[in-house]
Design an enzyme around this catalytic site. Structure first.
Site, PDB file in Angstrom:
ATOM      1  CB  SER A 103      40.863  35.547  43.944  1.00  0.00           C
ATOM      2  OG  SER A 103      40.557  36.251  45.327  1.00  0.00           O
ATOM      3  CG  ASP A 167      45.519  42.527  44.493  1.00  0.00           C
ATOM      4  OD1 ASP A 167      44.637  42.714  45.101  1.00  0.00           O
ATOM      5  OD2 ASP A 167      45.655  41.263  44.011  1.00  0.00           O
ATOM      6  CG  HIS A 198      41.933  40.840  43.634  1.00  0.00           C
ATOM      7  ND1 HIS A 198      43.054  39.926  44.024  1.00  0.00           N
ATOM      8  CD2 HIS A 198      40.796  40.386  43.630  1.00  0.00           C
ATOM      9  CE1 HIS A 198      42.444  39.046  44.294  1.00  0.00           C
ATOM     10  NE2 HIS A 198      41.399  39.009  44.411  1.00  0.00           N
TER      11      HIS A 198
END
Length: 269
Positions: A103, A167, A198
């Protein structure tokens, strides 16, 4: 990533170290977890610093300065960790250090891979840049952060991208565009995880996750030998196969892993 710390990630670190038979170096960004205070060591040991803190604990003027997380600080943090690992753990960073950024963590990892010699780069649910998560417009590009989509073009080590196709926090297109921007010959076959978002890429995919990482390590080894061979992640395994899912379950407990991942989900929400 920005929604966890070393404590929450410990079980995953243990799983990777055990299954892949590798050393794991984890650290907290300044302002997170155990890196929340600014300790000035000045060549003193940690114990000396702690003793000094205890001796002055009643002094109201002796307060730690809280560090605020920032893009610039995360670069400084990963640079410091890299230098420590280079001096204390490995002999050749270009063959022994594999960066893993998830991320927002893809920002510091891509930055380091574009500026220092490393063996490989793993990008898990990565971002093309900070502003691109919010908008496709480049009107405010001068204020953008973590320009991974530009820096990835400067990376000269093998790259492996992992992204969930559903996601909703960081669109799947980010992973796709980053993979496509990697220099020719350095692209490991990506893992587009179907029906995952995610934070739940590992849910039910623990054994496949380990197998893919093992294949990437093999790909790195082949790259270091300057071969043109391309690893097919659908069939390739390392010469030393990772432990099975059952073995992982006995050693660390996948239920515990699921709890750790769920905790990360909750922090992100």
């Amino acid at each position: 990533g920005n929604a966890t710390d070393c404590g929450a990630m410990f079980i995953i670190y243990a799983m990777l170290a055990l299954a892949l038979k590798i050393n794991i170096i984890g650290y907290d960004y300044s302002g997170y977890g155990v890196s929340n205070n600014d300790f000035n060591y000045n060549n003193n040991s940690l114990n000396q610093q702690i003793d000094s803190d205890n001796n002055n604990s009643n002094n109201n003027n002796n307060k730690h300065k809280t560090i605020r997380p920032s893009e610039k600080q995360t670069y400084s943090d990963i640079d410091s960790v890299y230098e420590w690992v280079k001096e204390n753990v490995v002999s050749d960073p270009s063959k022994e250090i594999i960066l893993y950024g998830q991320s927002v963590g893809s920002g510091p990892s891509t930055y380091l891979a574009s500026t220092k010699p490393v063996a490989g780069l793993i990008l898990h649910s990565p971002i093309m840049s900070g502003l691109r998560v919010i908008t496709k417009s480049r009107f405010l590009s001068c204020w953008d952060i973590y320009p991974n989509i530009e820096r990835i073009k400067q990376v000269t080590c093998p790259v492996f991208v992992i992204h969930g196709t559903e996601d909703r926090e960081v669109d799947f297109s980010h992973g796709l565009e980053l993979h496509n921007a990697v220099q020719s010959g350095l692209q490991m076959n990506p893992w587009w995880v179907q029906k995952r978002g995610h934070n739940d890429v590992l849910h039910g995919n623990e054994a496949e996750y380990i197998r893919r990482l093992a294949s990437f390590i093999e790909f790195i080894d082949l790259h270091n030998k300057e071969t043109s061979f391309t690893v097919d992640t659908s069939t390739s395994l390392t010469s030393h196969p990772p432990v099975t899912a059952d073995e992982m379950d006995r050693e660390i407990g996948l239920n515990t892993l699921a709890v750790a991942i769920k905790s990360d989900d909750e922090l992100d929400s």
